[in-house]
Design a protein around this motif. Structure first.
Motif, PDB file in Angstrom:
ATOM      1  N   MET A   1       0.969  -0.991  -0.280  1.00 29.05           N
ATOM      2  CA  MET A   1       0.149  -0.081   0.058  1.00 29.05           C
ATOM      3  C   MET A   1       0.864   1.309   0.089  1.00 29.05           C
ATOM      4  N   SER A   2       0.180   2.259  -0.845  1.00 32.68           N
ATOM      5  CA  SER A   2       1.531   3.740  -0.881  1.00 32.68           C
ATOM      6  C   SER A   2       1.542   4.372   0.782  1.00 32.68           C
ATOM      7  N   LEU A   3       1.748   5.017   0.814  1.00 32.31           N
ATOM      8  CA  LEU A   3       1.359   5.690   2.359  1.00 32.31           C
ATOM      9  C   LEU A   3       1.102   6.828   1.752  1.00 32.31           C
ATOM     10  N   LEU A   4       0.061   7.669   2.848  1.00 35.98           N
ATOM     11  CA  LEU A   4      -0.339   9.336   2.227  1.00 35.98           C
ATOM     12  C   LEU A   4       0.202   9.938   2.873  1.00 35.98           C
ATOM     13  N   GLY A   5       1.000  10.000   4.203  1.00 43.29           N
ATOM     14  CA  GLY A   5       1.269  10.753   5.088  1.00 43.29           C
ATOM     15  C   GLY A   5       1.182   9.925   6.316  1.00 43.29           C
ATOM     16  N   TYR A   6       1.284  10.937   7.159  1.00 50.15           N
ATOM     17  CA  TYR A   6       1.767   9.788   8.248  1.00 50.15           C
ATOM     18  C   TYR A   6       1.742  11.162   9.801  1.00 50.15           C
ATOM     19  N   SER A   7       1.565  11.047  11.181  1.00 48.75           N
ATOM     20  CA  SER A   7       1.753  12.138  12.290  1.00 48.75           C
ATOM     21  C   SER A   7       2.624  11.947  13.152  1.00 48.75           C
ATOM     22  N   THR A   8       3.355  12.271  14.275  1.00 49.36           N
ATOM     23  CA  THR A   8       4.199  12.224  14.985  1.00 49.36           C
ATOM     24  C   THR A   8       4.062  13.561  16.057  1.00 49.36           C
ATOM     25  N   GLU A   9       2.647  13.665  16.361  1.00 52.30           N
ATOM     26  CA  GLU A   9       2.419  14.864  17.360  1.00 52.30           C
ATOM     27  C   GLU A   9       2.091  13.591  18.755  1.00 52.30           C
ATOM     28  N   GLY A  10       3.101  15.011  19.175  1.00 48.71           N
ATOM     29  CA  GLY A  10       2.990  14.717  20.725  1.00 48.71           C
ATOM     30  C   GLY A  10       4.056  12.489  20.937  1.00 48.71           C
ATOM     31  N   LEU A  11       3.150  11.501  21.536  1.00 51.80           N
ATOM     32  CA  LEU A  11       3.029  10.222  21.724  1.00 51.80           C
ATOM     33  C   LEU A  11       2.314   9.974  20.997  1.00 51.80           C
ATOM     34  N   GLU A  12       1.725  10.291  19.838  1.00 51.61           N
ATOM     35  CA  GLU A  12       0.838   9.898  19.029  1.00 51.61           C
ATOM     36  C   GLU A  12       1.264   8.958  17.877  1.00 51.61           C
ATOM     37  N   ARG A  13       1.681   8.251  17.083  1.00 50.91           N
ATOM     38  CA  ARG A  13       2.314   8.052  15.761  1.00 50.91           C
ATOM     39  C   ARG A  13       0.949   7.117  14.739  1.00 50.91           C
ATOM     40  N   ILE A  14       0.689   7.437  13.750  1.00 52.28           N
ATOM     41  CA  ILE A  14      -0.338   7.822  12.982  1.00 52.28           C
ATOM     42  C   ILE A  14       0.744   7.269  11.602  1.00 52.28           C
ATOM     43  N   LEU A  15      -0.335   6.453  11.068  1.00 51.56           N
ATOM     44  CA  LEU A  15       0.033   6.457   9.427  1.00 51.56           C
ATOM     45  C   LEU A  15      -1.118   6.628   8.860  1.00 51.56           C
ATOM     46  N   VAL A  16      -1.239   6.909   7.618  1.00 51.76           N
ATOM     47  CA  VAL A  16      -2.285   7.156   6.420  1.00 51.76           C
ATOM     48  C   VAL A  16      -1.612   6.415   5.403  1.00 51.76           C
ATOM     49  N   TYR A  17      -3.425   5.030   4.732  1.00 49.40           N
ATOM     50  CA  TYR A  17      -3.237   4.492   3.618  1.00 49.40           C
ATOM     51  C   TYR A  17      -4.360   5.383   3.228  1.00 49.40           C
TER      52      TYR A  17
ATOM     53  N   ALA B   1       0.458 -12.035  -4.050  1.00 56.63           N
ATOM     54  CA  ALA B   1       1.267 -12.287  -5.277  1.00 56.63           C
ATOM     55  C   ALA B   1       2.097 -11.294  -5.277  1.00 56.63           C
ATOM     56  N   ARG B   2       1.575 -10.693  -6.712  1.00 54.67           N
ATOM     57  CA  ARG B   2       2.628  -9.303  -6.574  1.00 54.67           C
ATOM     58  C   ARG B   2       2.861  -8.640  -5.899  1.00 54.67           C
ATOM     59  N   GLY B   3       2.111  -8.119  -5.157  1.00 49.78           N
ATOM     60  CA  GLY B   3       2.590  -7.256  -3.983  1.00 49.78           C
ATOM     61  C   GLY B   3       3.322  -7.953  -3.120  1.00 49.78           C
TER      62      GLY B   3
ATOM     63  N   ALA C   1      -6.373  -6.324  -3.964  1.00 54.59           N
ATOM     64  CA  ALA C   1      -6.497  -6.384  -2.893  1.00 54.59           C
ATOM     65  C   ALA C   1      -5.173  -6.144  -2.330  1.00 54.59           C
ATOM     66  N   LYS C   2      -4.205  -5.282  -1.435  1.00 58.82           N
ATOM     67  CA  LYS C   2      -3.282  -4.688  -1.259  1.00 58.82           C
ATOM     68  C   LYS C   2      -2.792  -5.878   0.663  1.00 58.82           C
ATOM     69  N   VAL C   3      -1.322  -5.584   0.260  1.00 58.01           N
ATOM     70  CA  VAL C   3      -0.627  -6.000   1.721  1.00 58.01           C
ATOM     71  C   VAL C   3      -0.401  -4.977   2.652  1.00 58.01           C
ATOM     72  N   SER C   4      -0.919  -5.529   3.438  1.00 62.85           N
ATOM     73  CA  SER C   4      -0.627  -4.505   5.095  1.00 62.85           C
ATOM     74  C   SER C   4      -0.349  -4.558   5.698  1.00 62.85           C
ATOM     75  N   ASP C   5      -0.023  -3.922   7.190  1.00 64.77           N
ATOM     76  CA  ASP C   5       0.460  -3.785   7.901  1.00 64.77           C
ATOM     77  C   ASP C   5       2.373  -4.613   8.181  1.00 64.77           C
ATOM     78  N   PHE C   6       3.314  -3.484   8.160  1.00 64.01           N
ATOM     79  CA  PHE C   6       4.087  -3.449   7.958  1.00 64.01           C
ATOM     80  C   PHE C   6       5.037  -3.358   9.673  1.00 64.01           C
ATOM     81  N   GLY C   7       4.286  -3.463  10.452  1.00 68.04           N
ATOM     82  CA  GLY C   7       5.138  -4.019  11.763  1.00 68.04           C
ATOM     83  C   GLY C   7       6.103  -4.441  11.557  1.00 68.04           C
ATOM     84  N   LEU C   8       6.677  -5.958  11.287  1.00 70.06           N
ATOM     85  CA  LEU C   8       7.576  -6.882  11.232  1.00 70.06           C
ATOM     86  C   LEU C   8       8.329  -6.635   9.971  1.00 70.06           C
ATOM     87  N   VAL C   9       8.040  -6.058   9.421  1.00 68.89           N
ATOM     88  CA  VAL C   9       9.076  -6.221   8.143  1.00 68.89           C
ATOM     89  C   VAL C   9      10.659  -6.189   7.999  1.00 68.89           C
ATOM     90  N   LYS C  10      11.694  -6.746   7.517  1.00 70.68           N
ATOM     91  CA  LYS C  10      12.849  -6.567   7.525  1.00 70.68           C
ATOM     92  C   LYS C  10      13.595  -6.232   5.796  1.00 70.68           C
TER      93      LYS C  10
END
Length: 131
Positions: free
Chosen positions: A1-17, A53-55, A85-94
């Motif tokens: 998925m393409s990352l559209l934006g993000y926020s790192t305000e205070g302790l909040e971390r948000i990714l926007v897809y 599979a393409r992703g 379909a789009k592959v998401s959740d890249f929290g464990l990506v290496k």
């Protein structure tokens, strides 16, 4: 998925897809009755599998840097209105080193969903600990 934006305000971390109105693949496979959905046809399932599979091919070989997702499961596959379909959740990506090969250092993800290589390593490690 393409990352559209993000926020790192205070302790909040948000990714926007992109918004994926059909939700997760797991919802359509395992909870379709609860959500009053039609079961996925074989053709639609095959199209979704090809999108995934393409992703994964892109992540592993076609991107400028190669990545290993390490947490691919139906709840991490999101579906657009047209069921693309789009592959998401890249929290464990290496990030893989140049050449695309990596040596497994530790098991990650949920046991029911880890790759066979990780699962074998995990079971072998448990066997050694208990013997």
């Amino acid at each position: 998925m393409s990352l559209l934006g993000y926020s790192t305000e205070g302790l909040e971390r948000i990714l926007v897809y992109d918004y994926m109105p059909q939700g997760t693949l797991s919802r359509h496979l395992f909870q379709w009755k609860n959500f009053k959905l039609e079961p996925l046809s074989l053709k639609r399932r095959l199209d979704i599998a090809l999108d995934v599979a393409r992703g994964m091919e892109y992540l592993h070989t076609l991107a400028h840097q190669s990545f290993k997702h390490r947490d691919l499961k139906s709840s991490n596959i999101l579906l657009a209105d047209d069921f693309r379909a789009k592959v998401s959740d890249f929290g464990l990506v290496k990030l893989l080193p140049d050449g695309g090969k990596s040596i497994m250092a530790q098991v990650v993800g949920m046991f029911g969903y880890v790759t066979p290589e990780y699962a074998g390593h995990y079971l072998f490690s448990l066997y050694i600990l208990w013997t």
